[in-house]
Design a protein around this motif. Structure first.
Motif, PDB file in Angstrom:
ATOM      1  N   GLU A  78     -28.255 -34.103 -27.157  1.00 20.54           N
ATOM      2  CA  GLU A  78     -27.472 -34.245 -28.374  1.00 20.54           C
ATOM      3  C   GLU A  78     -27.319 -35.722 -28.733  1.00 20.54           C
ATOM      4  O   GLU A  78     -27.244 -36.588 -27.865  1.00 20.54           O
ATOM      5  CB  GLU A  78     -26.089 -33.629 -28.193  1.00 20.54           C
ATOM      6  N   ARG A  91     -24.991 -24.158 -39.771  1.00 21.65           N
ATOM      7  CA  ARG A  91     -25.002 -24.088 -38.310  1.00 21.65           C
ATOM      8  C   ARG A  91     -24.398 -25.335 -37.666  1.00 21.65           C
ATOM      9  O   ARG A  91     -23.708 -25.240 -36.651  1.00 21.65           O
ATOM     10  CB  ARG A  91     -26.435 -23.879 -37.802  1.00 21.65           C
ATOM     11  N   ASP A 146     -21.337 -25.149 -35.134  1.00 16.69           N
ATOM     12  CA  ASP A 146     -21.451 -25.755 -33.807  1.00 16.69           C
ATOM     13  C   ASP A 146     -20.240 -26.647 -33.538  1.00 16.69           C
ATOM     14  O   ASP A 146     -19.611 -26.588 -32.474  1.00 16.69           O
ATOM     15  CB  ASP A 146     -22.746 -26.577 -33.746  1.00 16.69           C
ATOM     16  N   ARG A 154     -24.564 -27.844 -24.317  1.00 21.47           N
ATOM     17  CA  ARG A 154     -25.521 -27.359 -25.302  1.00 21.47           C
ATOM     18  C   ARG A 154     -25.974 -25.932 -25.021  1.00 21.47           C
ATOM     19  O   ARG A 154     -26.031 -25.102 -25.932  1.00 21.47           O
ATOM     20  CB  ARG A 154     -26.713 -28.329 -25.326  1.00 21.47           C
ATOM     21  N   ALA A 155     -26.299 -25.608 -23.769  1.00 17.54           N
ATOM     22  CA  ALA A 155     -26.802 -24.266 -23.452  1.00 17.54           C
ATOM     23  C   ALA A 155     -25.742 -23.209 -23.766  1.00 17.54           C
ATOM     24  O   ALA A 155     -26.049 -22.154 -24.349  1.00 17.54           O
ATOM     25  CB  ALA A 155     -27.213 -24.185 -21.982  1.00 17.54           C
ATOM     26  N   GLU A 202     -25.391 -22.769 -27.563  1.00 24.95           N
ATOM     27  CA  GLU A 202     -26.505 -22.013 -28.143  1.00 24.95           C
ATOM     28  C   GLU A 202     -26.285 -20.519 -27.947  1.00 24.95           C
ATOM     29  O   GLU A 202     -26.534 -19.721 -28.860  1.00 24.95           O
ATOM     30  CB  GLU A 202     -27.830 -22.451 -27.507  1.00 24.95           C
ATOM     31  N   ARG A 203     -25.797 -20.138 -26.764  1.00 26.71           N
ATOM     32  CA  ARG A 203     -25.491 -18.728 -26.504  1.00 26.71           C
ATOM     33  C   ARG A 203     -24.395 -18.227 -27.438  1.00 26.71           C
ATOM     34  O   ARG A 203     -24.491 -17.131 -28.012  1.00 26.71           O
ATOM     35  CB  ARG A 203     -25.052 -18.536 -25.055  1.00 26.71           C
ATOM     36  N   LEU A 205     -23.414 -19.468 -30.400  1.00 26.12           N
ATOM     37  CA  LEU A 205     -23.834 -19.432 -31.793  1.00 26.12           C
ATOM     38  C   LEU A 205     -24.751 -18.246 -32.073  1.00 26.12           C
ATOM     39  O   LEU A 205     -24.648 -17.600 -33.125  1.00 26.12           O
ATOM     40  CB  LEU A 205     -24.528 -20.748 -32.161  1.00 26.12           C
ATOM     41  N   SER A 206     -25.629 -17.959 -31.131  1.00 24.80           N
ATOM     42  CA  SER A 206     -26.521 -16.797 -31.297  1.00 24.80           C
ATOM     43  C   SER A 206     -25.724 -15.500 -31.297  1.00 24.80           C
ATOM     44  O   SER A 206     -25.978 -14.588 -32.094  1.00 24.80           O
ATOM     45  CB  SER A 206     -27.569 -16.763 -30.176  1.00 24.80           C
TER      46      SER A 206
END
Length: 486
Positions: free
Chosen positions: A147, A258, A262, A281-282, A285-286, A288-289
Motif C-alpha cells: 500500500e 472501492r 476500503d 491488505r489481505a 480484500e476478503r 471488501l469481496s
C-alpha cells in the motif's frame, strides 16, 4: 535537493506565518542535530518577528536508557537557559520492556511531552522530524506492505489534547547541520543512531548509499485527504449507529467507490474492534469481496463480526477475547480499546463484557454524559429518535425491531451480538447503585484516532465523533497549510 525539499530557514518562516497567534510553542529537544537546529531556527525567527506574537518553551525527555542521558539533558537545559527559553526535563520512569523498546519509548516520549506542555502552558508541540526521517519511514513501511504510505504526518493530534507539528519534515539533516555549523553550534550524537540492531539504522545506511528519487509525498497526502472527505460524506449518507454498539451500512453504501469503501470499512473495523490500526491488505480484500458479493452471511475481521443482510451490512465487536478492567478510585483507563472510563467514585469498579456477566445490566453508551442505569441511549443519525429504551426485555425481537428507524428493523441475532459486547459495571461482584453509576464516566473511544490522529484523517474522525455524539476533535492550530487557508 529533491523537488519537495526546502531550506530550514524557509520551512520555519512558512511554519510560523501559518500558525494561529498568539501561540506558545513547546519545542521537543533531545540535543541531537535535528532538534537543536529546530530550537535555534525557531528562536532566531521568533526574535526577528515579534509581531507574530509567538513564544517558545522547550522540553527534553530523558528515556533513562543510557548512563549519559541525564548529563545530556542538563546540557540542553543550559542551552535553553542561555537563550532565555523556559525548559523542562521529564524522565521515563519504571521498568523498560525487553522487546519493542523503540515503540514503547515513542509512546512514553509523547506522553511526557504532553505533560510538559501542560506544565509550561504551551498551545502546541513541535518535533524535529526531517526529510531523512520521512524517507526512512517510507522505506520501512514499503517493506511491510504494498500500500502507498503517507509516511510521517506533518500534523498529529495526540491524546485529543495537543497538536504535534513537524515544520522541518521537508528539510534535510545535512542542511540543518550546515545551519548549525554556520552558527557555530554543536550537538549531541546519540550512539543508538549507529546501532544496527535497530531497523531504522539499517534502513538509513542503505538509503545513504542509494538516494534515489523522492516520492511526491504531498500528492499522496492530497489523495488521502480527498478520501477522508469522501469517507465523511459516506458516513452521512450510508451509515447508522444503533445503541452505540451496532453499526449498519445501508445497501447503497456497499456500492460506492472501492477506494472509499476500503478507507471507511477499514477504519470502522478498527473503531468497533478497539484496534489502533485498520486490518492488513489481505484481510481488507476478503472483507471488501464479502461486502460486494451480495450473498447473506457472516465473517469476522479484526475482532469485528460482519453480518450481511438484505437491508445492509451490520458490524459489531465479537464477544470473545474481551478482558475486564478494574479501576481504582479516581483512576482512568481504556476498556477493550472501545470505551474510555473514569472512576469518579470512592470504590474499585470492574468493567467487563455482558457476555461474561449475564446477571448484570449492560450499559450502551453514547455522548459524553455518564449513562443511566438500565437505559439504552440510542445514538443515531439524523432521523432517528434518541429516546432511551428499556433493557428489561432484551430477548424480545419486537422490543428493538425498529431501533434502526424507518421501519428497517434490526436483526435479532445482530442486536444480541452487540449486546454481548456491551460493558457492564460492578463492584465486589454486585451491580452498582444509581448513586455510583452517575459518577462513572464511560465514553466511546476511537482506538485508531484518539491517541494519534493525523490531519489526513481529521475530517473523517470528526464526522465519526458526531455519529457517536461525542465531543469533536480540536482543530489544528493553523491558519493555512502550504499556503492554503484551512
Amino acid at each position: 535537493m529533491s523537488p519537495e525539499a526546502r531550506s530550514p530557514r524557509e520551512a520555519i518562516l512558512q511554519f510560523l506565518t501559518s500558525l494561529q497567534s498568539p501561540a506558545h510553542i513547546l519545542v521537543a529537544i533531545s540535543g541531537g542535530s535535528d532538534s537543536t537546529g529546530l530550537l535555534l531556527l525557531l528562536d532566531e525567527a521568533v526574535k526577528a518577528a515579534p509581531h507574530l506574537k509567538i513564544s517558545l518553551c522547550a522540553a527534553t525527555v530523558d528515556h533513562a536508557l543510557r548512563a549519559s542521558s541525564a548529563d545530556e539533558a542538563r546540557e540542553v537545559a543550559a542551552l535553553c537557559a542561555s537563550l532565555g527559553i523556559a525548559h523542562a526535563i521529564t524522565t521515563w520512569q519504571g521498568d523498560k520492556p525487553k522487546t519493542g523498546i523503540m515503540a514503547a519509548a515513542r509512546e512514553a516520549r509523547y506522553g511526557l511531552l504532553a505533560e510538559a506542555a501542560e506544565a509550561l502552558g504551551a498551545d502546541l508541540i513541535v518535533t524535529a522530524h526531517t526529510l531523512d526521517d520521512q524517507r526512512e519511514t517510507l522505506a520501512m513501511r514499503g517493506m511491510r506492505t504494498e500500500e502507498v504510505s503517507t509516511g510521517i504526518a506533518d500534523a498529529v493530534l495526540f491524546d485529543r489534547r495537543f497538536w504535534i507539528l513537524r515544520p522541518l519534515l521537508f528539510s534535510s539533516r545535512a542542511d540543518i547541520r550546515a545551519f548549525l555549523s554556520e552558527r557555530g553550534a554543536g550537538w549531541i550524537d546519540d550512539p543508538s543512531n549507529e546501532d544496527v540492531k535497530y531497523e531504522r539504522v539499517r534502513i538509513r545506511r542503505e538509503l545513504s548509499a542509494d538516494a534515489g528519487a523522492e516520492r511526491n509525498i504531498r500528492a499522496v497526502w492530497e489523495e488521502r485527504l480527498a478520501v477522508s472527505t469522501k469517507g465523511a460524506d459516506w458516513l452521512d449518507h450510508h451509515f447508522k449507529l444503533h445503541g452505540g454498539l451496532l453499526g449498519q451500512v445501508m445497501p447503497d453504501g456497499l456500492r460506492q467507490d472501492r477506494a472509499v469503501l476500503d478507507y471507511v470499512l477499514g477504519r470502522l473495523t478498527a473503531v468497533f474492534g478497539g484496534q489502533p490500526f485498520a486490518p492488513g491488505r489481505a484481510q481488507m480484500e476478503r472483507l471488501l469481496s464479502f461486502a460486494a458479493g451480495g450473498e447473506p452471511g457472516r465473517m469476522t475481521v479484526g475482532r469485528v463480526v460482519f453480518d450481511l443482510r438484505r437491508n445492509g451490512l451490520y458490524l459489531t465487536r465479537e464477544s470473545r477475547g474481551i478482558l475486564p478492567l478494574v479501576l481504582q478510585p479516581g483512576e482512568a483507563g481504556v476498556w477493550d480499546g472501545r470505551f474510555e472510563a473514569r472512576n469518579g467514585s470512592a470504590i474499585d469498579v470492574r468493567i467487563e463484557a455482558q457476555s461474561g456477566r449475564s446477571s448484570l445490566i449492560p450499559v450502551l453508551v453514547t455522548g459524553i454524559q455518564p449513562p443511566r442505569v438500565g437505559a439504552v441511549i440510542n445514538s443515531t443519525t439524523h432521523d432517528e429518535s434518541s429516546a432511551p429504551k428499556d433493557l428489561g426485555a432484551l430477548d424480545s425481537c419486537d422490543e428493538h425491531r425498529n431501533e434502526g428507524g424507518g421501519g428497517r428493523g434490526l436483526p435479532k441475532s445482530a442486536w444480541r451480538r452487540a449486546m454481548a459486547s456491551a460493558p457492564v459495571l460492578s463492584a465486589g461482584g454486585a451491580p452498582l447503585s444509581q448513586e455510583y453509576i452517575r459518577i462513572i464516566h464511560l465514553t466511546p473511544y476511537f482506538a485508531p484516532f484518539d491517541r494519534f490522529l493525523t490531519r489526513f484523517d481529521f475530517i473523517f474522525a470528526n464526522r465519526l465523533s458526531a455519529v457517536f455524539a461525542t465531543a469533536p476533535y480540536a482543530r489544528p492550530p493553523l491558519r493555512s497549510i502550504d499556503g492554503k487557508t484551512i
